[in-house]
Design an enzyme around this catalytic site. Structure first.
Site, PDB file in Angstrom:
ATOM      1  N   SER A 177     -11.254  -0.962   3.778  1.00  0.00           N
ATOM      2  CA  SER A 177     -10.517  -1.195   5.030  1.00  0.00           C
ATOM      3  C   SER A 177     -10.050   0.149   5.565  1.00  0.00           C
ATOM      4  O   SER A 177      -9.346   0.883   4.871  1.00  0.00           O
ATOM      5  CB  SER A 177      -9.287  -2.064   4.773  1.00  0.00           C
ATOM      6  OG  SER A 177      -9.700  -3.310   4.302  1.00  0.00           O
ATOM      7  N   ARG A 219       0.823  -1.216   0.000  1.00  0.00           N
ATOM      8  CA  ARG A 219       0.000   0.000   0.000  1.00  0.00           C
ATOM      9  C   ARG A 219       0.857   1.267   0.000  1.00  0.00           C
ATOM     10  O   ARG A 219       0.536   2.248   0.686  1.00  0.00           O
ATOM     11  CB  ARG A 219      -0.967   0.029   1.190  1.00  0.00           C
ATOM     12  CG  ARG A 219      -1.874  -1.175   1.296  1.00  0.00           C
ATOM     13  CD  ARG A 219      -2.881  -1.292   0.154  1.00  0.00           C
ATOM     14  NE  ARG A 219      -3.593  -2.541   0.235  1.00  0.00           N
ATOM     15  CZ  ARG A 219      -3.186  -3.659  -0.402  1.00  0.00           C
ATOM     16  NH1 ARG A 219      -2.130  -3.657  -1.203  1.00  0.00           N
ATOM     17  NH2 ARG A 219      -3.868  -4.767  -0.279  1.00  0.00           N
ATOM     18  N   GLU A 253      -5.525   3.575   6.772  1.00  0.00           N
ATOM     19  CA  GLU A 253      -5.235   3.387   5.349  1.00  0.00           C
ATOM     20  C   GLU A 253      -5.943   4.511   4.575  1.00  0.00           C
ATOM     21  O   GLU A 253      -5.451   5.013   3.576  1.00  0.00           O
ATOM     22  CB  GLU A 253      -5.763   2.030   4.882  1.00  0.00           C
ATOM     23  CG  GLU A 253      -5.550   1.832   3.396  1.00  0.00           C
ATOM     24  CD  GLU A 253      -5.702   0.388   2.971  1.00  0.00           C
ATOM     25  OE1 GLU A 253      -5.027  -0.470   3.552  1.00  0.00           O
ATOM     26  OE2 GLU A 253      -6.511   0.143   2.070  1.00  0.00           O
TER      27      GLU A 253
HETATM   28  C1  LIG Z   1     -16.141  -1.120  -0.577  1.00  0.00           C
HETATM   29  C2  LIG Z   1     -14.669  -0.838  -0.773  1.00  0.00           C
HETATM   30  C3  LIG Z   1     -13.792  -1.888  -1.000  1.00  0.00           C
HETATM   31  C4  LIG Z   1     -12.418  -1.642  -1.174  1.00  0.00           C
HETATM   32  N1  LIG Z   1     -11.589  -2.694  -1.413  1.00  0.00           N
HETATM   33  C5  LIG Z   1     -10.271  -2.476  -1.581  1.00  0.00           C
HETATM   34  C6  LIG Z   1      -9.390  -3.563  -1.842  1.00  0.00           C
HETATM   35  O1  LIG Z   1      -9.783  -4.714  -1.942  1.00  0.00           O
HETATM   36  N2  LIG Z   1      -8.060  -3.284  -1.974  1.00  0.00           N
HETATM   37  C7  LIG Z   1      -7.574  -2.011  -1.895  1.00  0.00           C
HETATM   38  O2  LIG Z   1      -6.348  -1.809  -2.044  1.00  0.00           O
HETATM   39  N3  LIG Z   1      -8.390  -0.959  -1.656  1.00  0.00           N
HETATM   40  C8  LIG Z   1      -9.720  -1.154  -1.505  1.00  0.00           C
HETATM   41  N4  LIG Z   1     -10.561  -0.096  -1.275  1.00  0.00           N
HETATM   42  C9  LIG Z   1     -10.003   1.267  -1.138  1.00  0.00           C
HETATM   43  C10 LIG Z   1      -9.954   2.066  -2.459  1.00  0.00           C
HETATM   44  O3  LIG Z   1     -10.930   1.630  -3.374  1.00  0.00           O
HETATM   45  C11 LIG Z   1      -8.583   1.974  -3.091  1.00  0.00           C
HETATM   46  O4  LIG Z   1      -7.622   2.527  -2.207  1.00  0.00           O
HETATM   47  C12 LIG Z   1      -8.512   2.739  -4.431  1.00  0.00           C
HETATM   48  O5  LIG Z   1      -7.285   2.412  -5.041  1.00  0.00           O
HETATM   49  C13 LIG Z   1      -8.623   4.242  -4.287  1.00  0.00           C
HETATM   50  O6  LIG Z   1      -8.785   4.786  -5.590  1.00  0.00           O
HETATM   51  P1  LIG Z   1      -9.596   6.140  -5.808  1.00  0.00           P
HETATM   52  O7  LIG Z   1      -9.559   6.460  -7.254  1.00  0.00           O
HETATM   53  O8  LIG Z   1     -10.942   6.056  -5.199  1.00  0.00           O
HETATM   54  O9  LIG Z   1      -8.691   7.162  -4.987  1.00  0.00           O
HETATM   55  P2  LIG Z   1      -9.182   8.388  -4.082  1.00  0.00           P
HETATM   56  O10 LIG Z   1      -9.899   7.876  -2.884  1.00  0.00           O
HETATM   57  O11 LIG Z   1      -9.879   9.393  -4.921  1.00  0.00           O
HETATM   58  O12 LIG Z   1      -7.779   8.955  -3.617  1.00  0.00           O
HETATM   59  C14 LIG Z   1      -6.982   8.220  -2.706  1.00  0.00           C
HETATM   60  C15 LIG Z   1      -5.588   8.846  -2.681  1.00  0.00           C
HETATM   61  O13 LIG Z   1      -4.975   8.667  -3.955  1.00  0.00           O
HETATM   62  C16 LIG Z   1      -4.666   9.936  -4.519  1.00  0.00           C
HETATM   63  N5  LIG Z   1      -4.918   9.855  -5.965  1.00  0.00           N
HETATM   64  C17 LIG Z   1      -6.048   9.492  -6.606  1.00  0.00           C
HETATM   65  N6  LIG Z   1      -5.851   9.551  -7.938  1.00  0.00           N
HETATM   66  C18 LIG Z   1      -4.589   9.971  -8.128  1.00  0.00           C
HETATM   67  C19 LIG Z   1      -3.786  10.255  -9.265  1.00  0.00           C
HETATM   68  N7  LIG Z   1      -4.250  10.133 -10.516  1.00  0.00           N
HETATM   69  N8  LIG Z   1      -2.519  10.680  -9.077  1.00  0.00           N
HETATM   70  C20 LIG Z   1      -2.034  10.848  -7.827  1.00  0.00           C
HETATM   71  N9  LIG Z   1      -2.735  10.625  -6.714  1.00  0.00           N
HETATM   72  C21 LIG Z   1      -3.999  10.183  -6.864  1.00  0.00           C
HETATM   73  C22 LIG Z   1      -5.568  10.936  -3.832  1.00  0.00           C
HETATM   74  O14 LIG Z   1      -4.992  12.244  -3.859  1.00  0.00           O
HETATM   75  C23 LIG Z   1      -5.616  10.360  -2.431  1.00  0.00           C
HETATM   76  O15 LIG Z   1      -4.467  10.701  -1.689  1.00  0.00           O
HETATM   77  C24 LIG Z   1     -11.931  -0.314  -1.121  1.00  0.00           C
HETATM   78  C25 LIG Z   1     -12.829   0.748  -0.906  1.00  0.00           C
HETATM   79  C26 LIG Z   1     -14.183   0.494  -0.756  1.00  0.00           C
HETATM   80  C27 LIG Z   1     -15.130   1.647  -0.572  1.00  0.00           C
END
Ligand SMILES: Cc1cc2nc3c(=O)[nH]c(=O)nc-3n(C[C@H](O)[C@H](O)[C@H](O)COP(=O)(O)OP(=O)(O)OC[C@H]3O[C@@H](n4cnc5c(N)ncnc54)[C@H](O)[C@@H]3O)c2cc1C
Length: 303
Positions: free
Chosen positions: A225, A175, A295
């Site tokens: 998580s 992560r 996280e």
């Molecule tokens: C129901 C549920 C299940 C999940 N299951 C998992 C799982 O199995 N495994 C897992 O790892 N995670 C899981 N997650 C967490 C989440 O989906 C992941 O961390 C995902 O990768 C976040 O992506 P996002 O586009 O939503 O990022 P955001 O929430 O929009 O951003 C998260 C971080 O990444 C940064 N970011 C986003 N896009 C960029 C970019 N293009 N460049 C630079 N920085 C950026 C943001 O600034 C922020 O700091 C889950 C979440 C939910 C709600």
């Protein structure tokens, strides 16, 4: 907020969207968060870079937003520029390679890989975020992680300059990545897959999707998580052992179904979630001596 700055953002964005005081609760899976001063939806990497350079010059905070599925944004919102990657979602397949823009959803990439008979993404395709957010934190699930499929990534550095990093240079760990540590922006990723059998890929995707439905409280808003996995432990198990299953602060609750998830059971504020997270950290520390670390990324002021 400055009219001059707003004007410059509009010039950069052309027909792209700029919203003022946009409620972040509409852009996070927790469904909480106050207004962002400026909320931009650039069409491409050049507009993104220009916005970053403008924010740096103007000395205002800026951040990239993907799907908001790993964020807790304060009720007071964000005093700066949020750059939403949603319009940058192109996916191009070439043989067993794929070029994907930062805002492409993991589910869409999973579908494209399935359509092309490419194997290696099924464990990841149920992560409800964008590839940008997933690369930054080397998202993973069911034994797979982004590091398994990433070949290279185009980033913007904090000054707004574009560069390409190989997967090795991106230093993906549990992560974590160099991109996260240095605050870079992911613009585009190149992924590489193995050739596979479509029926087998579909069966895997269905298996992982069913496992999520069974184990995770998908019927409630959450950010997945809430805490990182402490070495040698499972956060959910520690939380359960601390007697916190179902424990609530206001509208925020430790999920009954999966103690590793804090959920918004209805009407939670960001502060409820923040206070519940603090209680969890305290009680788990008392019970097991382990310090849980979030996280979920905390954005804005909570105190
Ligand atoms: C129901 C549920 C299940 C999940 N299951 C998992 C799982 O199995 N495994 C897992 O790892 N995670 C899981 N997650 C967490 C989440 O989906 C992941 O961390 C995902 O990768 C976040 O992506 P996002 O586009 O939503 O990022 P955001 O929430 O929009 O951003 C998260 C971080 O990444 C940064 N970011 C986003 N896009 C960029 C970019 N293009 N460049 C630079 N920085 C950026 C943001 O600034 C922020 O700091 C889950 C979440 C939910 C709600």
């Amino acid at each position: 907020m400055s009219q001059n700055l707003e004007q410059k953002m509009r010039e950069i964005l052309g027909s792209g969207t700029l919203l003022l005081r946009e409620p972040m609760k509409d852009h996070t899976t927790f469904r909480v968060g106050g207004p962002a001063d400026y909320f931009a939806e650039p069409r491409d990497a050049d507009q993104t870079a220009a916005l970053v350079r403008l924010a740096v010059e103007a000395g205002i905070p800026w951040m990239i937003l993907g799907k908001g599925s790993n964020l807790l944004v304060s009720d007071k919102g964000y005093r700066g520029l949020v750059i939403h990657s949603s319009n940058m979602n192109r996916i191009e397949t070439d043989g067993n390679h794929m070029k994907v823009e930062a805002g492409a959803r993991m589910a869409a990439i999973g579908k494209a890989a399935y359509d092309a008979g490419l194997e290696g993404f099924a464990p990841l395709s149920g992560i409800p975020g964008t590839i940008g957010g997933a690369v930054v934190m080397n998202a993973g699930a069911y034994g797979g992680e982004i590091a398994d499929v990433l070949e290279s990534v185009d980033i913007l550095d904090r000054g707004g300059e574009r560069r390409r990093l190989t997967a090795e240079q991106a230093e993906l760990g549990y992560r974590s990545s160099l991109i996260q540590r240095n605050g870079y922006v992911v613009l585009e990723a190149e992924l590489v897959f193995r050739r596979g059998n479509r029926e087998a890929i579909r069966a895997q995707m269905e298996k992982y999707s069913a496992a999520r439905k069974e184990k995770q409280p998908l019927e409630y808003p959450s950010a997945g998580s809430t805490f990182r996995r402490p070495e040698g432990y499972f956060a959910g198990k520690l939380i359960e052992e601390a007697g916190l299953r179902g424990y609530a602060v206001g509208g925020a609750q430790v999920s009954e179904k999966h103690c590793g998830f804090v959920i918004n059971r209805g009407g939670a504020t960001a502060r409820d979630i923040y206070r519940l997270m603090a209680e969890i950290v305290k009680k788990v520390k008392e019970r097991s001596g382990v310090t849980l670390e979030p996280e979920v990324k905390l954005i804005g002021e909570f105190e």
